[in-house]
Design a protein around this motif. Structure first.
Motif, PDB file in Angstrom:
ATOM      1  N   THR A  23       0.820  -1.222   0.000  1.00 50.74           N
ATOM      2  CA  THR A  23       0.000   0.000   0.000  1.00 50.74           C
ATOM      3  C   THR A  23       0.854   1.272   0.000  1.00 50.74           C
ATOM      4  OG1 THR A  23      -0.197   0.019   2.429  1.00 50.74           O
ATOM      5  CG2 THR A  23      -1.893  -1.162   1.193  1.00 50.74           C
ATOM      6  N   GLY A  24       2.177   1.128   0.043  1.00 53.08           N
ATOM      7  CA  GLY A  24       3.073   2.281  -0.085  1.00 53.08           C
ATOM      8  C   GLY A  24       2.830   3.375   0.940  1.00 53.08           C
ATOM      9  N   GLN A  25       2.614   4.596   0.452  1.00 55.30           N
ATOM     10  CA  GLN A  25       2.467   5.754   1.340  1.00 55.30           C
ATOM     11  C   GLN A  25       1.239   5.639   2.244  1.00 55.30           C
ATOM     12  OE1 GLN A  25       4.548   8.562   1.802  1.00 55.30           O
ATOM     13  NE2 GLN A  25       5.962   7.248   0.683  1.00 55.30           N
ATOM     14  N   ASN A  26       0.238   4.850   1.838  1.00 56.01           N
ATOM     15  CA  ASN A  26      -0.933   4.641   2.681  1.00 56.01           C
ATOM     16  C   ASN A  26      -0.544   3.930   3.988  1.00 56.01           C
ATOM     17  OD1 ASN A  26      -3.738   4.856   3.205  1.00 56.01           O
ATOM     18  ND2 ASN A  26      -4.007   2.713   2.643  1.00 56.01           N
ATOM     19  N   ALA A  27       0.466   3.074   3.906  1.00 49.89           N
ATOM     20  CA  ALA A  27       0.968   2.388   5.101  1.00 49.89           C
ATOM     21  C   ALA A  27       1.547   3.402   6.079  1.00 49.89           C
ATOM     22  CB  ALA A  27       2.031   1.356   4.711  1.00 49.89           C
ATOM     23  N   LEU A  28       2.191   4.420   5.530  1.00 51.69           N
ATOM     24  CA  LEU A  28       2.766   5.484   6.359  1.00 51.69           C
ATOM     25  C   LEU A  28       1.665   6.256   7.092  1.00 51.69           C
ATOM     26  CD1 LEU A  28       5.610   6.687   6.944  1.00 51.69           C
ATOM     27  CD2 LEU A  28       5.174   8.333   5.135  1.00 51.69           C
ATOM     28  N   VAL A  29       0.560   6.506   6.395  1.00 51.54           N
ATOM     29  CA  VAL A  29      -0.586   7.202   6.993  1.00 51.54           C
ATOM     30  C   VAL A  29      -1.178   6.356   8.123  1.00 51.54           C
ATOM     31  CG1 VAL A  29      -2.924   8.076   6.562  1.00 51.54           C
ATOM     32  CG2 VAL A  29      -1.122   8.455   4.867  1.00 51.54           C
ATOM     33  N   GLN A  30      -1.325   5.048   7.888  1.00 54.47           N
ATOM     34  CA  GLN A  30      -1.845   4.142   8.925  1.00 54.47           C
ATOM     35  C   GLN A  30      -0.931   4.129  10.142  1.00 54.47           C
ATOM     36  OE1 GLN A  30      -2.576   0.177   7.409  1.00 54.47           O
ATOM     37  NE2 GLN A  30      -3.658   0.986   5.626  1.00 54.47           N
ATOM     38  N   ALA A  31       0.368   4.083   9.905  1.00 52.24           N
ATOM     39  CA  ALA A  31       1.341   4.070  11.002  1.00 52.24           C
ATOM     40  C   ALA A  31       1.211   5.333  11.843  1.00 52.24           C
ATOM     41  CB  ALA A  31       2.756   3.934  10.447  1.00 52.24           C
ATOM     42  N   GLN A  32       1.056   6.464  11.170  1.00 51.78           N
ATOM     43  CA  GLN A  32       0.899   7.741  11.868  1.00 51.78           C
ATOM     44  C   GLN A  32      -0.364   7.718  12.744  1.00 51.78           C
ATOM     45  OE1 GLN A  32       3.041  10.760  11.554  1.00 51.78           O
ATOM     46  NE2 GLN A  32       1.889  10.971  13.454  1.00 51.78           N
ATOM     47  N   THR A  33      -1.458   7.186  12.199  1.00 49.73           N
ATOM     48  CA  THR A  33      -2.726   7.133  12.927  1.00 49.73           C
ATOM     49  C   THR A  33      -2.618   6.247  14.165  1.00 49.73           C
ATOM     50  OG1 THR A  33      -3.937   7.443  10.856  1.00 49.73           O
ATOM     51  CG2 THR A  33      -5.197   6.638  12.729  1.00 49.73           C
ATOM     52  N   PHE A  34      -2.058   5.055  14.002  1.00 52.89           N
ATOM     53  CA  PHE A  34      -1.925   4.145  15.142  1.00 52.89           C
ATOM     54  C   PHE A  34      -0.953   4.690  16.183  1.00 52.89           C
ATOM     55  CE2 PHE A  34      -4.114   0.921  12.627  1.00 52.89           C
ATOM     56  CZ  PHE A  34      -4.831   0.248  13.611  1.00 52.89           C
ATOM     57  N   LYS A  35       0.058   5.406  15.716  1.00 52.78           N
ATOM     58  CA  LYS A  35       1.005   6.016  16.651  1.00 52.78           C
ATOM     59  C   LYS A  35       0.298   7.039  17.539  1.00 52.78           C
ATOM     60  CE  LYS A  35       5.527   8.252  16.927  1.00 52.78           C
ATOM     61  NZ  LYS A  35       6.523   9.074  16.239  1.00 52.78           N
ATOM     62  N   GLU A  36      -0.715   7.684  16.985  1.00 57.28           N
ATOM     63  CA  GLU A  36      -1.472   8.685  17.738  1.00 57.28           C
ATOM     64  C   GLU A  36      -2.394   8.058  18.785  1.00 57.28           C
ATOM     65  OE1 GLU A  36      -3.525  10.906  14.759  1.00 57.28           O
ATOM     66  OE2 GLU A  36      -1.692  11.813  13.946  1.00 57.28           O
ATOM     67  N   VAL A  37      -2.857   6.812  18.541  1.00 57.37           N
ATOM     68  CA  VAL A  37      -3.821   6.197  19.466  1.00 57.37           C
ATOM     69  C   VAL A  37      -3.195   5.204  20.440  1.00 57.37           C
ATOM     70  CG1 VAL A  37      -5.750   6.508  17.878  1.00 57.37           C
ATOM     71  CG2 VAL A  37      -4.523   4.334  17.884  1.00 57.37           C
ATOM     72  N   THR A  38      -1.975   4.737  20.168  1.00 56.02           N
ATOM     73  CA  THR A  38      -1.330   3.792  21.085  1.00 56.02           C
ATOM     74  C   THR A  38       0.190   3.881  20.943  1.00 56.02           C
ATOM     75  OG1 THR A  38      -1.373   1.502  21.889  1.00 56.02           O
ATOM     76  CG2 THR A  38      -1.303   1.803  19.498  1.00 56.02           C
ATOM     77  N   ASN A  39       0.892   3.335  21.916  1.00 52.64           N
ATOM     78  CA  ASN A  39       2.356   3.399  21.920  1.00 52.64           C
ATOM     79  C   ASN A  39       2.940   2.256  21.089  1.00 52.64           C
ATOM     80  OD1 ASN A  39       5.031   3.989  22.595  1.00 52.64           O
ATOM     81  ND2 ASN A  39       4.969   2.628  24.375  1.00 52.64           N
ATOM     82  N   VAL A  40       3.047   2.467  19.794  1.00 52.32           N
ATOM     83  CA  VAL A  40       3.593   1.443  18.895  1.00 52.32           C
ATOM     84  C   VAL A  40       5.104   1.337  19.113  1.00 52.32           C
ATOM     85  CG1 VAL A  40       3.945   0.760  16.489  1.00 52.32           C
ATOM     86  CG2 VAL A  40       1.800   1.864  17.170  1.00 52.32           C
ATOM     87  N   THR A  41       5.570   0.117  19.407  1.00 53.97           N
ATOM     88  CA  THR A  41       7.006  -0.081  19.670  1.00 53.97           C
ATOM     89  C   THR A  41       7.756  -0.651  18.467  1.00 53.97           C
ATOM     90  OG1 THR A  41       6.574  -2.289  20.576  1.00 53.97           O
ATOM     91  CG2 THR A  41       6.606  -0.442  22.139  1.00 53.97           C
ATOM     92  N   GLY A  42       7.009  -1.181  17.500  1.00 52.59           N
ATOM     93  CA  GLY A  42       7.675  -1.745  16.325  1.00 52.59           C
ATOM     94  C   GLY A  42       6.701  -2.003  15.202  1.00 52.59           C
ATOM     95  N   ILE A  43       7.243  -2.088  13.994  1.00 51.13           N
ATOM     96  CA  ILE A  43       6.441  -2.343  12.786  1.00 51.13           C
ATOM     97  C   ILE A  43       6.746  -3.744  12.268  1.00 51.13           C
ATOM     98  CG2 ILE A  43       6.000  -1.620  10.397  1.00 51.13           C
ATOM     99  CD1 ILE A  43       5.189   0.591  12.241  1.00 51.13           C
TER     100      ILE A  43
END
Length: 340
Positions: free
Chosen positions: A256-276
């Motif tokens: 999904t390319g850049q869309n994956a980056l958008v998803q990562a940003q969103t999840f980072k805002e709602v929880t403490n993501v420690t790894g991808i």
């Protein structure tokens, strides 16, 4: 010493260690074939077109990197670093430039951090890994493959079916549990995910489990609901096990390319993501997204999916990844330099 020579020098040790390193390196090479076929062929054409390294060369290289979804900020940083290195080493022609690009990409990715791909697991106590991510990214499959990997390392693993929202999600996780040979703790569809986590933690403690991997619902339509649900899950887990969850891994679909980056940003805002965990890297020509995620969000990529097989989920390795991007070009440069 060339970048390719450094990779070869790391293939030292016992016969078993060498074979394992070669196998993993080849997995990255094969898994990144689609990206490399587009990316490297363009870089090779560029090197053939420009015999000297000048501003026109840099501008075209910049465009090639952007097309591979490396990300604007990463490309700007790389270009500045390359220009400095070319000036410092007084590099006039394009011979060996791919090795320099490779080294700089690894430097940018690692940025002084060591052991970024290591999972934060307890030595003598129960460790909890929470998986988040939208539906359809390969989250459940990745959970199954990670369970298989950890079990192969001698750990007792249990799964918690916390995605009670999506139809079929519980059954899908159970199929993976059966396939890998690990227990799955579940409740009926529509149950409270936090209640599933509570049951799973109690069961894991009773059965002497080393690692509990928890699935969650991937609803991004309502960020507030998602945040509330994940906060509740966190509260339940941390109340039962202080400092848990030990990892919050976000599954992203590399295709999904850049869309994956958008998803990562969103999840980072709602929880403490420690790894991808970047799935389906073998299915995209835009594998540069790995660098964009790391550089923009400062979240390490811990695992990558390089194929369909059970052992194709591999710990991310920046050097092997960059080698996978440039393989043929680096090998050609190495042969010309005499680094055999």
């Amino acid at each position: 010493m060339s970048f390719f020579k450094k990779i070869k020098d790391k293939m030292m040790g016992t016969t078993e260690e060498i074979e394992e390193t070669v196998t993993i390196t080849n997995k990255f090479k094969e898994g990144l074939a689609k990206t490399r076929n587009q990316f490297t062929s363009k870089v090779n054409d560029l090197v053939a077109k420009y015999r000297k390294v000048d501003e026109d060369f840099f501008e075209e290289l910049e465009e090639i990197l952007l097309q591979a979804d490396v990300g604007f900020e990463t490309v700007v940083e790389l270009m500045d670093s390359l220009r400095f290195e070319v000036k410092r080493k007084n590099i006039k022609d394009t011979t060996g430039i791919q090795s320099v690009i490779s080294e700089k990409l690894v430097e940018i990715y690692e940025a002084g951090d060591e052991n970024m791909t290591e999972l934060n697991l307890e030595e003598e106590a129960l460790s909890v890994i929470l998986f988040v991510g939208v539906n359809g990214v390969g989250k459940t499959t990745t959970i199954g493959k990670l369970a298989h990997r950890l079990k192969g390392e001698g750990k007792k693993v249990m799964l918690a079916a916390g995605d009670t929202f999506r139809a079929g999600a519980i059954d899908q996780l159970q199929v993976w549990g059966d396939r890998v040979g690990v227990e799955v703790i579940k409740q009926a569809e529509g149950s409270d995910p936090a209640a599933v986590m509570y049951d799973a933690i109690r069961a894991a403690k009773t059965r002497g489990v080393d690692v509990l991997i928890c699935d969650t619902a991937g609803r991004l339509q309502n960020k507030v609901n998602l945040m509330n649900e994940l906060e509740k899950i966190h509260r339940v887990i941390s109340r039962e096990i202080p400092n848990a969850p030990h990892e919050v891994l976000l599954a992203l679909d590399a295709t999904t390319g850049q869309n994956a980056l958008v998803q990562a940003q969103t999840f980072k805002e709602v929880t403490n993501v420690t790894g991808i965990v970047l799935t389906k890297l073998d299915g995209t020509a835009k594998g540069g997204i790995v660098l964009a995620i790391r550089n923009k969000l400062h979240i390490p990529v811990k695992f990558v999916g390089l194929g369909e097989k059970m052992d194709d989920l591999q710990p991310f390795d920046a050097e092997k990844y960059v080698y996978g991007l440039f393989a043929e070009g680096l090998e050609f440069e190495s042969e010309n330099d005499g680094d055999k």
